[in-house]
Scaffold this active site. Structure first.
Site, short mmCIF file in Angstrom:
data_model
loop_
_atom_site.label_atom_id
_atom_site.label_comp_id
_atom_site.label_asym_id
_atom_site.label_seq_id
_atom_site.Cartn_x
_atom_site.Cartn_y
_atom_site.Cartn_z
N GLU A 153 36.80 40.67 33.14
CA GLU A 153 37.97 40.57 32.04
C GLU A 153 37.63 41.57 30.90
O GLU A 153 38.62 42.32 30.34
CB GLU A 153 37.82 39.27 31.45
CG GLU A 153 38.65 38.35 32.56
CD GLU A 153 38.15 36.85 32.48
OE1 GLU A 153 37.54 36.51 31.44
OE2 GLU A 153 38.90 35.82 33.11
N LYS A 199 38.82 26.55 36.97
CA LYS A 199 37.73 27.96 37.05
C LYS A 199 36.65 27.54 36.64
O LYS A 199 35.58 28.13 37.08
CB LYS A 199 38.60 28.82 36.22
CG LYS A 199 38.03 30.26 36.27
CD LYS A 199 38.91 30.93 35.23
CE LYS A 199 38.12 32.27 34.74
NZ LYS A 199 38.94 33.40 33.91
N ASP A 227 35.81 39.37 24.20
CA ASP A 227 36.39 38.47 24.98
C ASP A 227 36.28 37.23 24.40
O ASP A 227 35.49 36.32 24.40
CB ASP A 227 35.70 38.48 26.39
CG ASP A 227 36.54 37.71 27.32
OD1 ASP A 227 37.38 37.04 27.05
OD2 ASP A 227 35.99 37.67 28.55
N ASP A 275 45.72 37.77 35.73
CA ASP A 275 44.55 37.08 34.91
C ASP A 275 44.66 35.78 35.57
O ASP A 275 45.66 34.70 34.89
CB ASP A 275 45.00 37.49 33.73
CG ASP A 275 44.06 36.65 32.49
OD1 ASP A 275 42.91 36.22 33.03
OD2 ASP A 275 44.27 36.87 31.36
#
Length: 191
Positions: free
Chosen positions: A164, A67, A186, A5
């Site tokens: 994800e 990210k 999420d 992850d």
């Protein structure tokens, strides 16, 4: 093989042992790795908790939330003026200026992935065959390719990129065919 992850705020690496997922801790028993990279100079790079500890003292060389910049140009980044980073609008993807030179988000992410790879190899006692890496469901092709490039730069063979929310659904056993209504939400740590 492992699952990674690669998170905005924290990252981790896990594997399957005896039929269940097991997160692989670092030497101090910590499962999470802060997704923070600090360029100290002369080729020295610090990743994780030690980098995070220097974030307020050395913000220009301590990269957090990289990210958000994966596969993005300068025009795609909001609030550039409030960021502690100096950006270079390079072809294809923005770069961040550090004391170690301009670094792409791919290079910064590769440092995080390299640390996770080392953790996994030390824990599992050998070289990895490959990794499945999770990415946000909204990542476009450029962001997905940037993630693959970072993994390759870190010496990882990417078996698959997995959204994800899909990874969460699989982790909770939705692939076993049980009937019912399931919701996967999420709630990302970085946004």
């Amino acid at each position: 093989a492992v699952g990674i992850d690669l998170g905005t705020t924290n990252s981790l690496v896990a594997t399957v042992k005896s039929g269940s997922a097991t997160v692989l801790p670092d030497d101090h028993g910590r499962s999470l790795l802060p997704s923070v990279v600090r360029y100290v100079g002369e080729g020295e790079v610090v990743v994780g908790y030690d980098a995070q500890a220097e974030q307020s003292r050395d913000p220009n060389n301590t990269i957090v939330s990289v990210k958000r910049f994966m596969g993005r140009g300068l025009a795609d980044i909001q609030d550039v003026g409030r960021s502690p980073y100096r950006f270079v609008d390079a072809p294809g993807m923005v770069q961040l200026v550090t004391r170690a030179g301009a670094k792409s988000p791919v290079e910064v992410s590769a440092e995080i992935l390299r640390t996770l790879r080392s953790r996994a190899e030390a824990s599992l006692g050998g070289e990895l065959v490959g990794a499945v890496i999770t990415v946000p469901a909204y990542f476009d092709d450029a962001q997905r390719q940037a993630t693959k490039d970072a993994a390759r730069l870190a010496g990882l063979n990417v078996l698959r990129l997995l959204n994800e929310p899909t990874a969460a659904a699989i982790a909770y056993g939705l692939d076993n065919g049980a009937e019912g209504t399931y919701v996967v939400y999420d709630l990302g740590g970085g946004t």
